[in-house]
Enzyme design. Structure first.
Site, PDB file in Angstrom:
ATOM      1  N   HIS A  84       0.858  -1.199   0.000  1.00  0.00           N
ATOM      2  CA  HIS A  84       0.000   0.000   0.000  1.00  0.00           C
ATOM      3  C   HIS A  84       0.883   1.235   0.000  1.00  0.00           C
ATOM      4  O   HIS A  84       2.070   1.162   0.284  1.00  0.00           O
ATOM      5  CB  HIS A  84      -0.966   0.027   1.179  1.00  0.00           C
ATOM      6  N   ARG A  88      -1.358  11.579   3.606  1.00  0.00           N
ATOM      7  CA  ARG A  88      -2.274  12.307   4.486  1.00  0.00           C
ATOM      8  C   ARG A  88      -3.271  13.120   3.671  1.00  0.00           C
ATOM      9  O   ARG A  88      -2.932  13.680   2.622  1.00  0.00           O
ATOM     10  CB  ARG A  88      -1.475  13.219   5.413  1.00  0.00           C
ATOM     11  N   GLU A 135      -3.701   3.851   1.586  1.00  0.00           N
ATOM     12  CA  GLU A 135      -4.015   4.033   3.007  1.00  0.00           C
ATOM     13  C   GLU A 135      -4.025   5.533   3.265  1.00  0.00           C
ATOM     14  O   GLU A 135      -2.990   6.196   3.168  1.00  0.00           O
ATOM     15  CB  GLU A 135      -2.971   3.354   3.895  1.00  0.00           C
ATOM     16  N   ASN A 139      -5.268  13.332  10.096  1.00  0.00           N
ATOM     17  CA  ASN A 139      -4.846  13.740  11.436  1.00  0.00           C
ATOM     18  C   ASN A 139      -5.858  14.749  11.964  1.00  0.00           C
ATOM     19  O   ASN A 139      -6.169  15.741  11.262  1.00  0.00           O
ATOM     20  CB  ASN A 139      -3.451  14.379  11.388  1.00  0.00           C
ATOM     21  N   HIS A 153       2.587  11.282  -9.406  1.00  0.00           N
ATOM     22  CA  HIS A 153       1.176  10.911  -9.532  1.00  0.00           C
ATOM     23  C   HIS A 153       0.967   9.445  -9.152  1.00  0.00           C
ATOM     24  O   HIS A 153       1.910   8.661  -9.080  1.00  0.00           O
ATOM     25  CB  HIS A 153       0.665  11.117 -10.959  1.00  0.00           C
ATOM     26  N   GLU A 201      -2.904   9.878 -12.757  1.00  0.00           N
ATOM     27  CA  GLU A 201      -2.826   9.671 -14.208  1.00  0.00           C
ATOM     28  C   GLU A 201      -3.798   8.544 -14.555  1.00  0.00           C
ATOM     29  O   GLU A 201      -3.699   7.438 -14.002  1.00  0.00           O
ATOM     30  CB  GLU A 201      -1.401   9.260 -14.597  1.00  0.00           C
TER      31      GLU A 201
HETATM   32  C1  LIG Z   1       4.691   6.304 -18.315  1.00  0.00           C
HETATM   33  C2  LIG Z   1       3.457   7.090 -17.910  1.00  0.00           C
HETATM   34  O1  LIG Z   1       2.865   6.487 -16.802  1.00  0.00           O
HETATM   35  C3  LIG Z   1       3.811   8.473 -17.563  1.00  0.00           C
HETATM   36  O2  LIG Z   1       3.512   8.915 -16.456  1.00  0.00           O
HETATM   37  S1  LIG Z   1       4.598   9.411 -18.741  1.00  0.00           S
HETATM   38  C4  LIG Z   1       3.687  10.926 -18.575  1.00  0.00           C
HETATM   39  C5  LIG Z   1       4.556  12.100 -18.856  1.00  0.00           C
HETATM   40  N1  LIG Z   1       5.584  12.235 -17.850  1.00  0.00           N
HETATM   41  C6  LIG Z   1       6.450  13.262 -17.887  1.00  0.00           C
HETATM   42  O3  LIG Z   1       6.409  14.127 -18.740  1.00  0.00           O
HETATM   43  C7  LIG Z   1       7.497  13.241 -16.782  1.00  0.00           C
HETATM   44  C8  LIG Z   1       8.354  14.497 -16.784  1.00  0.00           C
HETATM   45  C9  LIG Z   1       7.621  15.723 -16.243  1.00  0.00           C
HETATM   46  N2  LIG Z   1       8.460  16.880 -16.390  1.00  0.00           N
HETATM   47  C10 LIG Z   1       7.295  15.519 -14.753  1.00  0.00           C
HETATM   48  O4  LIG Z   1       8.184  15.791 -13.923  1.00  0.00           O
HETATM   49  O5  LIG Z   1       6.171  15.049 -14.457  1.00  0.00           O
HETATM   50  C11 LIG Z   1       3.661  13.303 -18.839  1.00  0.00           C
HETATM   51  O6  LIG Z   1       3.328  13.828 -17.784  1.00  0.00           O
HETATM   52  N3  LIG Z   1       3.296  13.729 -20.051  1.00  0.00           N
HETATM   53  C12 LIG Z   1       2.424  14.893 -20.179  1.00  0.00           C
HETATM   54  C13 LIG Z   1       1.495  14.699 -21.328  1.00  0.00           C
HETATM   55  O7  LIG Z   1       0.645  15.598 -21.515  1.00  0.00           O
HETATM   56  O8  LIG Z   1       1.607  13.679 -22.051  1.00  0.00           O
HETATM   57 ZN   LIG Z   2       2.805   7.561 -14.945  1.00  0.00          ZN
END
Ligand SMILES: C[C@@H](O)C(=O)SC[C@H](NC(=O)CC[C@H](N)C(=O)O)C(=O)NCC(=O)O
Ligand SMILES: [Zn+2]
Length: 307
Positions: A84, A88, A135, A139, A153, A201
């Site tokens: 898990h 918070r 989880e 608080n 994320h 995401e």
């Molecule tokens: C692999 C998949 O689960 C992803 O999360 S990739 C998504 C992508 N990630 C980033 O760009 C990481 C670098 C960024 N500067 C950060 O620190 O988050 C993402 O967020 N793409 C944006 C989009 O609009 O596709």
């Molecule tokens: Zn991701």
């Protein structure tokens, strides 16, 4: 009242040696020799886990591991999974409502610890015995946390991203990135924020057995992070992908194939070597780093220490 946010990721390792496990991992590199795990104080997680130098008896037990190699071998050969992720929130019922009505999670259990002035709630897409779950910790009296940039994320896999996004929007949820192919790739994703600002995401991946599929952490040194999660936590580097166009590299770490298991998604942004204290990230990384291995070994140990 706001407080710095921190979270930990815990694992279960159902089958472990029946000897007291001493933390002898990359985390112990911070202290000479193996260290023992114990709960002390009354932190929000029913007593903070502390690593402390062993006394003579513990040092004798430490002989159980011939050395660091054996300790790391134990981590590698164990049958484990991500259990898990704990973090918070400022209003438990508000978050439970969002996670159940918008993200389709189930409330698995709730427990109030009045003597420690906090309440926990576990939510997920199936039983804790077989699924990675969240989880939540409330608080008493703390209604807001500083969510910053070290934490990236959570990933939730769904059959139809656009449909989920419309449902979330209709229920008043905050959509921060519309459904569409990820920049530089093909997978359809979207981003939404929960009531505390934690990012989710939404990933189009029909039929996955593990919908809660990612925890994305930003790291200041990708190779160092990969080495830690391999050596101290027995994780496997499942995939590494450099995205020069968007100036980041991502590494997926876990205990099994990415499409069937929850993974740690480590993101290195070119040139960013740490995520500043001002947004409470250092302790999340350090806290997540230490308590990750502490919780990992503690969980194994606590399951067998009294048997
Ligand atoms: C692999 C998949 O689960 C992803 O999360 S990739 C998504 C992508 N990630 C980033 O760009 C990481 C670098 C960024 N500067 C950060 O620190 O988050 C993402 O967020 N793409 C944006 C989009 O609009 O596709
Ligand atoms: Zn991701």
């Amino acid at each position: 009242m706001a407080a710095g946010r921190s979270g930990t990721v815990a694992c279960a390792a159902p089958a472990v040696p029946r000897r007291p496990l001493l933390l002898s991992t990359a985390a112990a590199a911070l202290q000479p020799g193996p260290v023992r795990l114990s709960r002390s104080g009354s932190g929000t997680a029913a007593g903070k886990l502390r690593a402390s130098p062993p006394d003579a008896a513990q040092a004798a037990t430490a002989a159980a591991f011939a050395g660091e190699e054996e300790a790391f071998a134990w981590a590698k050969n164990d049958n484990r999974r991500l259990l898990h992720v704990v973090y918070r929130v400022g209003d438990l019922d508000r978050t439970i409502k969002f996670y159940t009505e918008c993200l389709g999670m189930k409330l698995l259990r709730k427990r109030d610890i009045p003597e420690e002035k906090y309440t926990n709630a576990f939510l997920g897409y199936g039983s804790e015995d077989s699924h990675f779950v969240v989880e939540l910790t409330y608080n008493y009296g703390v209604d807001k946390y500083d969510v910053g940039a070290g934490f990236g994320h959570f990933g939730v896999a769904v059959d139809d991203v656009a449909k989920i996004v419309e449902l979330i929007r209709a229920k008043g949820g905050k959509v921060t990135r519309e459904a569409g192919p990820v920049k530089g790739g093909k997978t359809v994703i979207a981003f939404v924020e929960d009531p505390d600002g934690y990012k989710f995401e939404i990933i189009e991946r029909p039929g996955t057995p593990e919908p809660l599929c990612q925890v994305m952490l930003r790291v200041g040194d990708l190779d160092r992070a990969i080495s830690f999660y391999e050596k101290a936590c027995g994780m496997e580097l499942l995939r590494k992908r450099d995205n020069p166009e968007y100036k980041y590299t991502v590494a997926m770490m876990g205990y099994g194939p990415e499409d069937k298991n929850a993974v740690l998604e480590l993101t290195y942004n070119y040139g960013v070597t740490e995520y500043g204290k001002g947004n409470a990230y250092a302790q999340v990384k350090r806290h997540g780093w230490i308590s990750f291995s502490v919780v990992l070994v503690y969980w194994s140990w606590s399951q067998h220490a009294d048997t």
